[in-house]
Design a protein around this motif. Structure first.
Motif, PDB file in Angstrom:
ATOM      1  N   GLY A 144       0.805  -1.212   0.000  1.00 22.57           N
ATOM      2  CA  GLY A 144       0.000   0.000   0.000  1.00 22.57           C
ATOM      3  C   GLY A 144       0.838   1.261   0.000  1.00 22.57           C
ATOM      4  O   GLY A 144       2.012   1.258  -0.382  1.00 22.57           O
ATOM      5  N   ASN A 145       0.228   2.360   0.424  1.00 20.39           N
ATOM      6  CA  ASN A 145       0.869   3.666   0.418  1.00 20.39           C
ATOM      7  C   ASN A 145       1.543   3.936   1.766  1.00 20.39           C
ATOM      8  O   ASN A 145       0.885   3.946   2.803  1.00 20.39           O
ATOM      9  CB  ASN A 145      -0.169   4.766   0.145  1.00 20.39           C
ATOM     10  CG  ASN A 145      -0.705   4.701  -1.276  1.00 20.39           C
ATOM     11  OD1 ASN A 145      -0.081   4.144  -2.164  1.00 20.39           O
ATOM     12  ND2 ASN A 145      -1.871   5.288  -1.488  1.00 20.39           N
ATOM     13  N   LEU A 202      -0.882  13.808   4.276  1.00 18.49           N
ATOM     14  CA  LEU A 202      -2.283  13.379   4.234  1.00 18.49           C
ATOM     15  C   LEU A 202      -3.085  14.248   3.265  1.00 18.49           C
ATOM     16  O   LEU A 202      -3.880  13.734   2.463  1.00 18.49           O
ATOM     17  CB  LEU A 202      -2.898  13.450   5.633  1.00 18.49           C
ATOM     18  CG  LEU A 202      -2.407  12.403   6.641  1.00 18.49           C
ATOM     19  CD1 LEU A 202      -2.923  12.730   8.040  1.00 18.49           C
ATOM     20  CD2 LEU A 202      -2.836  10.996   6.230  1.00 18.49           C
ATOM     21  N   ASN A 205      -2.392  13.492  -0.366  1.00 19.38           N
ATOM     22  CA  ASN A 205      -2.832  12.169  -0.823  1.00 19.38           C
ATOM     23  C   ASN A 205      -4.285  11.863  -0.469  1.00 19.38           C
ATOM     24  O   ASN A 205      -4.699  10.698  -0.514  1.00 19.38           O
ATOM     25  CB  ASN A 205      -1.914  11.094  -0.222  1.00 19.38           C
ATOM     26  CG  ASN A 205      -0.509  11.149  -0.776  1.00 19.38           C
ATOM     27  OD1 ASN A 205      -0.234  10.633  -1.857  1.00 19.38           O
ATOM     28  ND2 ASN A 205       0.399  11.778  -0.034  1.00 19.38           N
ATOM     29  N   ASP A 206      -5.045  12.911  -0.139  1.00 23.89           N
ATOM     30  CA  ASP A 206      -6.455  12.716   0.226  1.00 23.89           C
ATOM     31  C   ASP A 206      -6.623  11.630   1.295  1.00 23.89           C
ATOM     32  O   ASP A 206      -7.546  10.808   1.226  1.00 23.89           O
ATOM     33  CB  ASP A 206      -7.301  12.369  -1.015  1.00 23.89           C
ATOM     34  CG  ASP A 206      -7.339  13.505  -2.024  1.00 23.89           C
ATOM     35  OD1 ASP A 206      -7.367  14.673  -1.593  1.00 23.89           O
ATOM     36  OD2 ASP A 206      -7.324  13.216  -3.236  1.00 23.89           O
ATOM     37  N   ASN A 207      -5.690  11.623   2.268  1.00 21.03           N
ATOM     38  CA  ASN A 207      -5.689  10.663   3.391  1.00 21.03           C
ATOM     39  C   ASN A 207      -5.442   9.216   2.958  1.00 21.03           C
ATOM     40  O   ASN A 207      -5.587   8.296   3.770  1.00 21.03           O
ATOM     41  CB  ASN A 207      -7.001  10.725   4.179  1.00 21.03           C
ATOM     42  CG  ASN A 207      -7.126  11.985   5.014  1.00 21.03           C
ATOM     43  OD1 ASN A 207      -6.196  12.790   5.078  1.00 21.03           O
ATOM     44  ND2 ASN A 207      -8.261  12.175   5.638  1.00 21.03           N
ATOM     45  N   ASN A 208      -5.035   9.019   1.720  1.00 19.63           N
ATOM     46  CA  ASN A 208      -4.814   7.656   1.230  1.00 19.63           C
ATOM     47  C   ASN A 208      -3.405   7.188   1.606  1.00 19.63           C
ATOM     48  O   ASN A 208      -2.522   7.048   0.764  1.00 19.63           O
ATOM     49  CB  ASN A 208      -5.021   7.605  -0.285  1.00 19.63           C
ATOM     50  CG  ASN A 208      -5.011   6.174  -0.819  1.00 19.63           C
ATOM     51  OD1 ASN A 208      -5.171   5.215  -0.069  1.00 19.63           O
ATOM     52  ND2 ASN A 208      -4.805   6.052  -2.118  1.00 19.63           N
ATOM     53  N   VAL A 209      -3.212   6.984   2.907  1.00 21.26           N
ATOM     54  CA  VAL A 209      -1.941   6.501   3.453  1.00 21.26           C
ATOM     55  C   VAL A 209      -2.244   5.275   4.305  1.00 21.26           C
ATOM     56  O   VAL A 209      -3.154   5.303   5.139  1.00 21.26           O
ATOM     57  CB  VAL A 209      -1.244   7.582   4.300  1.00 21.26           C
ATOM     58  CG1 VAL A 209       0.062   7.050   4.889  1.00 21.26           C
ATOM     59  CG2 VAL A 209      -0.979   8.836   3.459  1.00 21.26           C
ATOM     60  N   ASP A 210      -1.487   4.200   4.101  1.00 21.48           N
ATOM     61  CA  ASP A 210      -1.776   2.927   4.772  1.00 21.48           C
ATOM     62  C   ASP A 210      -0.852   2.626   5.944  1.00 21.48           C
ATOM     63  O   ASP A 210      -1.188   1.790   6.796  1.00 21.48           O
ATOM     64  CB  ASP A 210      -1.687   1.782   3.761  1.00 21.48           C
ATOM     65  CG  ASP A 210      -2.679   1.944   2.625  1.00 21.48           C
ATOM     66  OD1 ASP A 210      -3.882   2.043   2.902  1.00 21.48           O
ATOM     67  OD2 ASP A 210      -2.242   1.988   1.449  1.00 21.48           O
ATOM     68  N   MET A 232      -8.124   8.489  11.700  1.00 21.51           N
ATOM     69  CA  MET A 232      -7.405   7.365  11.106  1.00 21.51           C
ATOM     70  C   MET A 232      -6.570   6.622  12.143  1.00 21.51           C
ATOM     71  O   MET A 232      -5.914   7.242  12.987  1.00 21.51           O
ATOM     72  CB  MET A 232      -6.487   7.846   9.976  1.00 21.51           C
ATOM     73  CG  MET A 232      -7.200   8.512   8.820  1.00 21.51           C
ATOM     74  SD  MET A 232      -6.033   9.235   7.618  1.00 21.51           S
ATOM     75  CE  MET A 232      -5.180   7.754   7.008  1.00 21.51           C
TER      76      MET A 232
END
Length: 341
Positions: A144-145, A202, A205-210, A232
């Motif tokens: 993932g990211n 965040l 990346n529009d909060n798209n962090v894993d 998150m």
């Protein structure tokens, strides 16, 4: 863990045997006391120095490379027979080593590399710490990211930690299984700067962090504050065994804190400094090894202590060692944490 404690005790006993003469003055130049752990280091170092019959003197550079040079000069003027230096900046510290060398005063580069053959290098295996952080986080989140929150750009440890992390995740990054969506140095290793860095990542990346690989616990705390503001909870790794971080491990907001027992490092520094001041050659210090892993490949003499990863599965290690009380570690803990039962 028991093996590590025994090994550390044997090493420290070896240093004590080398420090036979009493009445030395050991000068310690601290970069700052911002991080919780330096107070633990100082207490152990001072105790070891005084147990040898020597005198501890110190200064706090307050994160100023210029002040640290003045501090070292002052410690020398106060009669320091040996110096222990936790450097603010790896490049700016050079004149301090020159000052000490001109007075035949041995130097221990404490925890942070001073890449100079005249300085004894004492630290934990920081590349190994980076590997442990990445291994533990990827065990929880294999792909993932990912974001990487690095330490201060002027501290070689930031790059050693990153190298260790990349040894673990590098192949997955190349294969596209892991995407590094943000990577930032953090001025002064400060939690609030880390929080700002994480907030920017965040947002970008529009909060798209894993998952997040943070290079110490203070910064992990800043990262987690940024994540919590967005509702998150994702795997986050850090290091130092900060008390707040260990409690976050129990609460489930931090995946791992790599504990570097500062008491062992501080004690070793006090005893090594005394041994060197008494005329022991750097290569003859018990446990010393030749090392040239710095950016410039300088041949140095070093000792590397082993770190211990702390997760929900072995939180009892730091409790049993007396590093943190059960009450402190377990406040608000998840029901599944065995050490808190």
């Amino acid at each position: 863990m028991n093996k590590y404690i025994i090994a550390a005790a044997v090493a420290v006993a070896g240093f004590n045997s080398a420090a036979m003469a009493e009445g030395l003055t050991i000068g310690v130049s601290w970069s700052n006391f911002q991080e919780e752990r330096w107070k633990t280091d100082e207490a152990a170092m001072k105790a070891a120095i005084e147990a040898n019959g020597d005198t501890y003197i110190s200064s706090d550079a307050q994160n100023s490379a210029a002040k640290q040079l003045t501090d070292v000069e002052a410690l020398i003027a106060q009669g320091a027979d040996a110096l222990v230096i936790l450097s603010v900046d790896k490049d700016a510290i050079g004149p301090a080593i020159d000052m000490a060398s001109n007075e035949d005063i041995p130097v221990v580069g404490y925890d942070r590399l001073i890449e100079d053959e005249r300085a004894f290098y004492l630290t934990f295996d920081n590349k190994g710490v980076g590997r442990i952080i990445a291994e533990t986080v990827t065990a929880a989140q294999p792909d993932g990211n990912f974001a990487i929150i690095k330490g201060d750009q002027g501290d070689p440890n930031a790059l050693f930690l990153l190298e260790g992390m990349m040894e673990v995740i590098g192949d997955d990054v190349e294969a596209g299984n892991i995407t590094i969506v943000g990577e930032s140095f953090t001025d002064g290793w400060k939690p609030d700067n880390a929080q700002k860095n994480m907030e920017q990542i965040l947002t970008a990346n529009d909060n798209n962090v894993d998952a997040v690989l943070a290079e110490n616990d203070g910064m992990a705390g800043g990262v987690i504050a940024a994540l919590q503001a967005q509702g998150m909870v994702i795997p986050v790794g850090g290091q130092d065994g900060d008390l707040a971080a260990l409690n976050r491990v129990a609460r489930g907001t931090q995946t791992v804190s790599v504990w570097k027992d500062s008491r062992a490092l501080g004690s070793a520094a006090g005893n090594i400094a005394a041994a060197l001041a008494n005329g022991t050659a750097m290569a003859d210090v018990d446990g010393a090894e030749a090392w040239s892993g710095g950016a410039n490949g300088v041949e140095m003499t070093a000792i590397f202590l082993d770190p211990t990863p702390v997760t929900v599965d072995n939180l009892d290690v730091v409790i049993d060692a007396g590093h943190i009380s059960k009450e402190q570690a377990c406040e608000g803990a998840m029901d599944s944490v065995a050490a808190c039962q």
